[in-house]
Write a protein that holds these residues in place. Structure first.
Motif, short mmCIF file in Angstrom:
data_model
loop_
_atom_site.label_atom_id
_atom_site.label_comp_id
_atom_site.label_asym_id
_atom_site.label_seq_id
_atom_site.Cartn_x
_atom_site.Cartn_y
_atom_site.Cartn_z
N ALA A 184 -9.56 -3.48 -7.36
CA ALA A 184 -10.08 -4.00 -6.10
C ALA A 184 -8.96 -4.46 -5.18
O ALA A 184 -9.01 -4.24 -3.96
N THR A 185 -7.94 -5.08 -5.75
CA THR A 185 -6.81 -5.54 -4.94
C THR A 185 -6.07 -4.35 -4.33
O THR A 185 -5.66 -4.40 -3.16
N ARG A 186 -5.92 -3.29 -5.10
CA ARG A 186 -5.26 -2.09 -4.58
C ARG A 186 -6.07 -1.48 -3.44
O ARG A 186 -5.51 -1.13 -2.38
N SER A 240 0.82 -1.21 0.00
CA SER A 240 0.00 0.00 0.00
C SER A 240 0.85 1.26 0.00
O SER A 240 0.37 2.35 -0.33
N GLY A 290 -1.72 -5.37 -6.44
CA GLY A 290 -2.37 -4.07 -6.39
C GLY A 290 -1.53 -2.87 -6.74
O GLY A 290 -2.06 -1.78 -6.93
N LYS A 323 -8.12 -2.93 -1.48
CA LYS A 323 -8.04 -3.81 -0.32
C LYS A 323 -6.73 -3.63 0.42
O LYS A 323 -6.69 -3.59 1.65
N SER A 324 -5.61 -3.49 -0.33
CA SER A 324 -4.30 -3.30 0.32
C SER A 324 -4.24 -1.99 1.08
O SER A 324 -3.60 -1.90 2.13
N GLU A 325 -4.93 -0.97 0.58
CA GLU A 325 -4.91 0.33 1.26
C GLU A 325 -5.71 0.30 2.55
O GLU A 325 -5.48 1.13 3.44
N ARG A 326 -6.66 -0.64 2.64
CA ARG A 326 -7.43 -0.77 3.88
C ARG A 326 -6.73 -1.62 4.91
O ARG A 326 -7.13 -1.68 6.07
N THR A 327 -5.66 -2.32 4.47
CA THR A 327 -4.91 -3.19 5.38
C THR A 327 -3.85 -2.38 6.09
O THR A 327 -3.03 -1.72 5.45
#
Length: 568
Positions: free
Chosen positions: A559-561, A412, A480, A563-567
Motif C-alpha cells: 500500500a505504501t508503494r 517512486s 515503499g 501511494k508513493s507512485e500516485r504522488t
C-alpha cells in the motif's frame, strides 16, 4: 573537492588502496547464463577480493576508533568513502553538490551515576547494577530523569489489529513503566505474526515506540537469549555507548528505555508472587491480560546530552535514460559501528571489520565496477544507479531512515534497493540468503541469477532473529521501495553446511559487536568478491526488468508503494 580529515592519513591510504592482481572470475558461462552483456560481464569479472581487503583493512583500522556515529573516526570513514566514489568517477548525490548528506542527531550517553531499583510494596528495594543487570537510555534527551512509577506487565507489548492482538487492552499505562517480553507471540502459523519469522512487532524499537505512544514514561524489555537470538553481552556492548536519535524526530520519547537481564526479571516477578516463565507463556495467548505489579521502579538516569551531525555518503551513476527513470537502482551498506569505550579495560575499540567494513568494501567495488563500464566501453546502465553508505545503522537504522525520508530521487523512481551487511571471510560461497526477495515479483529473476552463479538460496536459519527488520533495506521498504539484503548462506566450498552454521554461531557468541571483530591478514575475501559479482548481476537484472519491480499483492509494504507512485 577537498577531504581535509584524510590529509594526515595519506601515507596509510597509499598502502591500503594499492591495486592488486585481479582475482579469478567466476566462469564466463555464469555471466552468460545470467544474461549479462559483455561489458557488464567484464566489469563483474574485474571485481577484486584484494581491493575489498584493502578497504576492509582501512575502515576497521584502529585509527578510525570504531567508526562511531558522530565521532572523528566516523567522519574519516565518510570522507574515505566519498573519496573512493570520486576516484571511481561517480557524481555526488548528497547535499549542495557534495557526496555527503548531513543528518542531524541528538545523542544521550548514560552516565555511571545512574541508579535503578525495584521497590516492592512494604518490602526492601532491589538495587540493580548498571550494565550487568540492566541497561537504560533516556530518550527524552534531558540530563536527568527521575522516575518513581508503578510497573505494568504488558506481555509482548504489541498492538496488531490485523492479527486481532492487543496487549494493552483494558489497561492504562500513562505515567507508568511497562515491562515487556522481547520478540513476539510464538507461532508456526504463517498467517499469525508470519509464523516462526519475526515481524517488526517483535523488534525492540517497536516496543519502545509503542510504549511511548501509549503514554508510558518508561519501558523495560526482558531479555532472553533464545528469543532475542543474541546473548546479554551483545545488549551490554550495544548499549554501553551513546544512544542516538534523529534530532528532528517529533515522536514522543521515553524517559527510560531499558533492557533487563533474564534472571533479574525472574527475581522481580517472584517479588510479586508470580513466575516469569508462566507469565511469558500466558503472554503468548489471546487470553492474556496486562497486570500491574505491586512494585515501583525508582530510577535516576543521568546522561550527557549532545547534538551533532553525521553524514550519509551518496553517489550516483546516471543512466542512459538521461533522467530520473522509474527503475533507478539503489545499492546500500552502513559504515558506522560502535566506536570506542574510553574507560574500558583492554581492547576498547569496536573495529567492526565484518560488521560492516565488508559491506562497505563490496559497495565500493560495485561502484568501481559500474563506473568501469562507462570508462572502458561507454556502457551506461539503463537507469540511474545510486550508491549509499549510511550512518547510524547501529543506533536503530537512523541513517537509512533519514535517507528514505530524504532520498536523492523520489522513492517512486527507485525500483529496487539491494543492501549489503556483514560477510564472513570464509572462502568461496555456495549459498546465499536473500530474505525478503520472495516478497517481490522480481523473485524469479533472483532465482535465475542465483542458479547462474551456482548459489543455492537458503531460507532463514534463524527466523526468530527478525533479520528482515534489522538492516537498512527495511528503512527503504517502510517508504515503499522494494528492498532486501544480500547475505551469505551457510555453505562454503569444501565445507559442510554444519561447518558454516557453527562458524556463524561462533561469530555471534564471541565477536559480534565485540572489539574482536577486527581485520586479520589471514581473512579470505573471496566471499565478498563473489557477493559483489552476484550483486552486480542482480542489479543489472533489475535495471533491465521489462515491468517495474513490485511487492506481491497483500504484502505489508504494498500500500505504501502504491501511494508513493500516485504522488507526483
Amino acid at each position: 573537492m577537498k577531504f581535509p580529515l584524510l590529509d594526515r592519513l595519506t601515507p596509510v591510504l597509499a598502502v591500503l588502496v594499492s591495486t592488486a592482481a585481479l582475482a579469478e572470475p567466476v566462469p564466463a558461462a555464469s555471466y552468460s547464463a545470467a544474461g549479462l552483456p559483455p561489458a557488464v560481464a567484464s566489469a563483474a569479472a574485474g571485481i577484486d577480493a584484494e581491493r575489498i581487503r584493502s578497504h576492509v583493512r582501512f575502515l576497521s583500522h584502529d585509527l578510525l576508533e570504531g567508526r562511531g556515529t558522530g565521532s572523528r573516526g566516523g567522519d574519516i570513514a565518510a570522507e574515505y568513502l566519498a573519496t573512493q566514489f570520486a576516484l571511481a568517477g561517480l557524481k555526488p548525490a548528497g547535499d549542495d553538490g557534495s557526496f555527503l548528506q548531513k543528518v542531524r542527531f541528538a545523542g544521550s550517553q548514560t552516565l555511571d551515576s545512574t541508579s535503578l531499583s525495584f521497590v516492592p510494596g512494604g518490602g526492601e528495594a532491589l538495587p540493580l547494577k548498571l550494565m550487568d543487570d540492566y541497561v537504560v537510555s533516556n530518550q527524552s534527551l534531558t540530563e536527568t530523569a527521575r522516575i518513581d512509577a508503578p510497573l505494568v506487565f504488558v506481555g509482548y507489548g504489541i498492538e496488531a489489529p490485523e492479527y486481532q492482538w492487543d496487549d494493552y487492552k483494558g489497561v492504562d499505562v500513562r505515567g507508568k513503566v511497562v515491562l515487556v517480553v522481547v520478540n513476539e507471540p510464538p507461532s508456526t502459523d504463517p498467517k499469525f505474526f508470519k509464523g516462526e519469522a519475526l515481524t517488526y512487532y517483535g523488534r525492540w524499537t517497536y516496543k519502545f515506540e509503542q510504549a511511548a505512544r501509549k503514554g508510558a514514561i518508561g519501558a523495560v524489555i526482558v531479555h532472553r537469549d533464545d528469543l532475542a537470538s543474541y546473548p546479554w553481552s551483545v545488549v551490554k556492548s550495544s548499549w554501553s555507548n551513546e544512544s542516538v536519535a534523529l534530532a528532528d524526530d517529533p515522536r514522543q520519547k521515553l524517559q527510560a528505555a531499558a533492557w533487563l537481564q533474564l534472571e533479574v526479571a525472574r527475581l522481580l516477578l517472584s517479588l510479586s508472587g508470580r513466575d516469569l516463565d508462566e507469565a511469558i507463556r500466558q503472554a503468548g495467548t489471546r487470553d492474556f491480560k496486562a497486570f500491574e505489579l505491586p512494585v515501583r521502579m525508582n530510577a535516576t538516569i543521568n546522561s550527557r546530552v549532545r547534538r551533532f551531525e553525521s553524514s550519509n555518503v551518496i553517489a550516483m551513476l546516471p543512466g542512459a535514460d538521461k533522467g530520473a527513470g522509474r527503475q533507478a537502482l539503489l545499492y546500500s551498506a552502513h559504515y558506522d559501528h560502535l566506536g570506542m569505550v574510553p574507560d574500558q579495560a583492554g581492547d576498547n575499540i569496536y573495529n567492526g571489520a565484518i560488521d560492516n567494513a565488508t559491506g562497505c568494501a563490496v559497495l565500493l567495488e560495485l561502484a568501481r565496477a559500474y563506473a568501469s563500464m562507462k570508462a572502458s566501453t561507454g556502457t551506461l546502465p539503463p537507469h540511474p544507479v545510486l550508491f549509499a553508505a549510511v550512518t547510524a545503522e547501529e543506533k536503530g537504522l537512523l541513517g537509512s531512515k533519514y535517507l528514505g525520508e530524504h532520498p536523492p530521487l523520489p522513492v517512486s523512481q527507485i525500483g529496487l534497493n539491494l543492501n549489503f551487511d556483514s560477510f564472513a571471510p570464509f572462502g568461496v560461497p555456495e549459498s546465499v540468503k536473500l530474505l525478503g526477495s520472495e516478497r517481490l515479483n522480481f523473485f524469479p529473476a533472483v532465482e535465475k541469477t542465483a542458479k547462474a552463479f551456482r548459489l543455492a538460496i537458503e531460507a532463514d536459519s534463524r527466523p526468530l532473529a527478525g533479520s528482515y527488520y534489522r538492516s537498512d533495506h527495511f528503512s527503504m521498504a517502510r517508504v515503499g521501495v522494494p528492498a532486501f539484503s544480500v547475505s551469505l548462506g551457510d555453505k562454503f566450498a569444501g565445507q559442510t553446511r554444519e561447518w558454516g552454521q557453527e562458524r556463524a554461531r561462533e561469530y555471534t557468541a564471541r565477536h559480534y559487536h565485540q572489539p574482536s571483530d577486527e581485520y586479520r591478514p589471514d581473512m579470505d575475501f573471496t566471499s565478498s568478491a563473489e557477493i559483489a559479482r552476484f550483486g552486480l548481476a542482480l542489479g543489472w537484472q533489475a535495471l533491465g526488468a521489462s515491468t517495474p519491480i513490485a511487492w506481491l499483492p497483500g504484502d505489508e509494504f504494498e500500500a505504501t508503494r502504491l501511494k508513493s507512485e500516485r504522488t507526483p
